[in-house]
Motif scaffolding. Structure first.
Motif, short mmCIF file in Angstrom:
data_model
loop_
_atom_site.label_atom_id
_atom_site.label_comp_id
_atom_site.label_asym_id
_atom_site.label_seq_id
_atom_site.Cartn_x
_atom_site.Cartn_y
_atom_site.Cartn_z
N ILE A 243 0.72 -1.27 0.04
CA ILE A 243 -0.11 -0.09 0.17
C ILE A 243 0.98 1.41 -0.20
O ILE A 243 0.73 2.30 -0.79
N GLU A 244 1.84 1.21 0.81
CA GLU A 244 2.84 2.47 0.80
C GLU A 244 3.67 2.52 -0.54
O GLU A 244 3.93 3.68 -0.84
N MET A 245 3.92 1.45 -1.19
CA MET A 245 4.28 1.71 -2.57
C MET A 245 3.52 2.52 -3.39
O MET A 245 3.92 3.06 -4.37
N LEU A 246 2.42 1.91 -3.41
CA LEU A 246 1.24 2.47 -4.37
C LEU A 246 1.15 3.93 -4.03
O LEU A 246 0.92 4.59 -4.84
N LYS A 247 1.02 4.22 -2.73
CA LYS A 247 0.56 5.60 -2.43
C LYS A 247 2.07 6.35 -2.83
O LYS A 247 1.64 7.49 -3.10
N ALA A 248 3.07 5.72 -2.92
CA ALA A 248 4.29 6.98 -3.15
C ALA A 248 4.37 7.24 -4.64
O ALA A 248 4.60 8.16 -5.22
N LYS A 249 3.42 6.29 -5.56
CA LYS A 249 3.16 6.40 -7.03
C LYS A 249 2.32 7.69 -7.15
O LYS A 249 2.28 8.37 -8.34
N THR A 250 1.41 8.27 -6.09
CA THR A 250 0.43 9.10 -6.37
C THR A 250 0.89 10.49 -5.75
O THR A 250 0.01 11.26 -5.69
N ARG A 251 1.95 10.54 -4.97
CA ARG A 251 2.61 11.54 -4.45
C ARG A 251 2.82 12.77 -5.61
O ARG A 251 3.04 12.36 -6.56
N ALA A 252 2.75 13.88 -5.09
CA ALA A 252 3.06 15.01 -5.99
C ALA A 252 4.10 15.27 -6.71
O ALA A 252 4.68 15.59 -7.72
N ASP A 253 5.54 14.33 -5.81
CA ASP A 253 6.57 14.38 -6.48
C ASP A 253 6.93 13.15 -7.47
O ASP A 253 8.01 12.92 -7.64
N ALA A 254 5.95 12.30 -7.62
CA ALA A 254 6.21 11.17 -8.40
C ALA A 254 5.91 11.50 -9.93
O ALA A 254 4.93 12.42 -10.18
N ALA A 255 6.40 10.93 -10.91
CA ALA A 255 6.25 11.17 -12.26
C ALA A 255 4.82 10.62 -12.33
O ALA A 255 4.61 9.53 -12.06
N PHE A 256 4.05 11.44 -13.56
CA PHE A 256 2.84 11.17 -13.88
C PHE A 256 1.85 10.76 -12.91
O PHE A 256 1.04 9.86 -12.73
N SER A 257 1.87 11.34 -11.48
CA SER A 257 1.17 11.08 -10.35
C SER A 257 -0.36 11.35 -10.56
O SER A 257 -1.30 10.59 -10.17
N ARG A 258 -0.65 12.38 -11.47
CA ARG A 258 -1.95 12.81 -11.95
C ARG A 258 -2.58 11.53 -12.59
O ARG A 258 -3.64 10.94 -12.37
N ALA A 259 -1.75 11.04 -13.73
CA ALA A 259 -2.28 9.97 -14.44
C ALA A 259 -2.50 8.66 -13.61
O ALA A 259 -3.55 7.93 -13.63
#
Length: 281
Positions: A243-259
């Motif tokens: 879950i933490e790995m997935l949440k990291a992909k949605t953070r504002a500092d992750a590439a393409f997090s909006r997508a």
């Protein structure tokens, strides 16, 4: 595309003062001297790049791409030299008075800012000097700087409402949402072309981020089902890590997090999987 909450506090005062002095000199130049003067001072807007990058967690403001090995341009949202309104209409003077105004700067991946040929569609994409206005819009000039009254065709990452109705399809393409029609649909479609948001390399990178998130979400679902059977502590810890790995992909500092967020919402994932702590807005 991501909303950017600008913060002048991250820009050193010295950088702002250099830009202000250049602006003061520009104001006193005759029209035939302005373009060469602006061209000779390109180091001024380039000096803002790393501070603009801090405002977007190191991501392009248009594409949301993040590549440590890539060079980013400081784009003038309103072009400093000439403004291309259509294939047959160019304003030769552009928005010269905004050449050193940092509020006109946008951090851009070079593929978004510079002209490129899309090998699939054979269409030239990239912002270049493009700055079309909507029909009926006022047009700002050196003598009438009414930029607040202009109606740009291009989406602007500084305008929250511009980002409504942006969607991504199952191939990773930047598209309008199903419920978006009319003028806003046109703005999204044309912005995707002019910013080069669907160049194949860009689409592939965005799709990869979306697929990784989808695969991880499905792995979590399977892990939860297994936990109902096994019920051991080790399995529970593994799910928490996933879950933490997935949440990291949605953070504002992750590439393409909006997508990635859009992908998870389509999958019916709850906010449990979306981290909003670092949002720019």
């Amino acid at each position: 595309m991501i909303y950017i909450a600008r913060n002048a506090d991250v820009i050193p005062q010295k950088i702002l003062e250099v830009a202000l002095r250049a602006q003061e000199e520009l104001e006193n130049l005759p029209i035939d001297k302005r373009k060469n003067y602006i061209k000779s001072k390109s180091h001024i807007w380039r000096g803002f790049a790393k501070y603009l990058s801090k405002m977007s967690h190191g991501k392009c403001w248009y594409s949301e791409a993040k590549d440590a090995g890539a060079n980013f341009d400081v784009d003038h949202f309103r072009p400093k030299s000439e403004a291309k309104r259509s294939d047959g209409l160019v304003d030769e003077q552009g928005y010269a008075w905004l050449a050193f105004n940092w509020e006109n700067f946008r951090l851009s991946a070079q593929n978004c800012n510079r002209l490129n040929r899309d090998e699939d569609s054979e269409i030239t994409v990239g912002k270049g000097s493009w700055f079309p206005l909507l029909d009926g819009s006022k047009k700002a000039t050196w003598d009438d700087r009414c930029t607040n009254d202009e109606l740009p065709l291009l989406l602007d990452p500084l305008v929250k409402n511009d980002l409504d109705f942006i969607d991504f399809d199952d191939r990773g393409l930047f598209v309008k949402s199903f419920f978006c029609v009319g003028l806003q649909a046109r703005r999204i479609r044309d912005s995707a072309v002019i910013y080069g948001l669907n160049l194949e390399r860009m689409r592939e990178a965005r799709f990869a981020a979306m697929k990784e998130a989808k695969d991880l979400y499905e792995t979590i679902q399977i892990s939860v089902e297994d936990l109902d059977v096994q019920g051991d502590q080790a399995s529970m810890k593994a799910i928490v890590r996933q879950i933490e790995m997935l949440k990291a992909k949605t953070r504002a500092d992750a590439a393409f997090s909006r997508a990635v967020r859009v992908q998870l919402q389509k999958l019916g994932a709850s906010d449990l999987f979306i981290d909003r702590n670092m949002d720019a807005a």
